[in-house]
Design an enzyme around this catalytic site. Structure first.
Site, PDB file in Angstrom:
ATOM      1  N   ASP A   1      -5.720  -3.209  -3.112  1.00 32.32           N
ATOM      2  CA  ASP A   1      -4.710  -2.845  -2.119  1.00 32.32           C
ATOM      3  C   ASP A   1      -4.011  -4.059  -1.490  1.00 32.32           C
ATOM      4  O   ASP A   1      -4.655  -5.004  -1.043  1.00 32.32           O
ATOM      5  CB  ASP A   1      -5.394  -2.019  -1.021  1.00 32.32           C
ATOM      6  CG  ASP A   1      -4.413  -1.380  -0.078  1.00 32.32           C
ATOM      7  OD1 ASP A   1      -3.908  -2.083   0.817  1.00 32.32           O
ATOM      8  OD2 ASP A   1      -4.150  -0.177  -0.214  1.00 32.32           O
TER       9      ASP A   1
ATOM     10  N   SER B   1       0.838  -1.186   0.000  1.00 29.01           N
ATOM     11  CA  SER B   1       0.000   0.000   0.000  1.00 29.01           C
ATOM     12  C   SER B   1       0.885   1.253   0.000  1.00 29.01           C
ATOM     13  O   SER B   1       1.810   1.350  -0.783  1.00 29.01           O
ATOM     14  CB  SER B   1      -0.975  -0.049   1.180  1.00 29.01           C
ATOM     15  OG  SER B   1      -2.036   0.870   0.999  1.00 29.01           O
TER      16      SER B   1
END
Length: 275
Positions: A163, A39
């Site tokens: 993500d 991320s």
């Protein structure tokens, strides 16, 4: 042979914490042989892997300042609502993350970075982790940062990605699998805050989300072999939010404060471990 790994977890705007930690690590003469990120940690990780020096981190600091000051990562709620109504899957414009990386990093391919680097994303079709170890950096980092609901899934080679924090919030296990013997964990403050039982409907969702994102990290920490030196660096914050905050939702003062607190706390920690 010793292999030092920097492991950078996710956390949206809280990722500014990692910039302070990186500055403290390099000031203490600690540089990585391997960088692993997920991320927002993939963004910060790519920059330190490109240039693991104080100058490299200074450029990363300026990137954060430029992004927040310019508002590149934030738009009016009206425009975001219109985009969500039109697409039904996301509120942030496509191409935002890869555009930022392409403009500021100065390196196009993962294999051309100065330090070996990997980042992770969650493949939608297989529900599996995908580790990006070569190829274009910008698209890999964009996939790793594609928070569901905020960003559209990122398509790479016919597969779609969300993500990386969905599958590896802080990928310590990956660093160990790659041969790391000393690991510095750059987390954003959440793991320093104990969870408590929910007392209202909102808390139910927040606590459930936090358990889901923390459990793998907790298990991997418990299984770190004695041969590996592990350092979970302190964020310098007393209390951390339990939800991700989009990068553009931070203010300059908050970003600067988070960097400064993390630098001071990590510097003090490293001073204690190197005496």
């Amino acid at each position: 042979m010793s292999t030092t790994a920097f492991v950078l977890g996710g956390g949206g705007v809280l990722g500014a914490t990692q910039v302070g930690m990186l500055r403290a690590l390099l000031a203490a003469g600690i540089t990585p042989d391997l960088v692993v990120g997920t991320s927002i940690g993939s963004v910060n990780g790519a920059f330190v892997a490109a240039d693991p020096t104080a100058d490299g981190v200074a450029r990363l600091e300026e990137l954060w300042r430029d992004v927040v000051r310019s508002g590149e990562m934030s738009e009016s709620p009206v425009r975001q609502a219109a985009r969500f109504a039109r697409h039904g899957t996301h509120v942030m414009r496509r191409g935002l993350i890869p555009g930022l990386v392409e403009r500021h990093l100065g390196v196009d391919l993962i294999e051309d970075l100065s330090v070996p680097f990997q980042c992770v994303a969650a493949e939608i079709e297989s529900s599996a982790s995908r580790w990006f170890t070569a190829g274009p950096i910008a698209s890999a980092v964009a996939a790793s940062c594609a928070v569901p609901g905020l960003f559209a899934p990122v398509e790479i080679d016919g597969a779609h990605y969300y993500d990386g924090g969905l599958v590896h919030s802080i990928p310590v296990g990956r660093a160990i699998a790659l041969g790391a013997t000393e690991i510095h964990v750059l987390q954003v403050g959440r793991v320093e805050q104990l969870l408590s039982a929910p007392t209202n409907p909102l808390d139910v969702g927040l606590v459930a989300f936090e358990i889901a994102r923390r459990h793998r990290f907790v298990e991997e920490i418990a299984e770190v072999p004695d041969s590996v030196r592990l350092h979970v660096l302190p964020s310098g914050t007393d209390k951390a939010p339990t939800t991700s905050v989009p990068l553009g939702r931070g203010t300059m003062a908050k970003v600067e404060d988070r960097m400064s607190r993390a630098f001071d706390a990590t510097s003090a920690y490293l001073d204690g471990t190197t005496r």
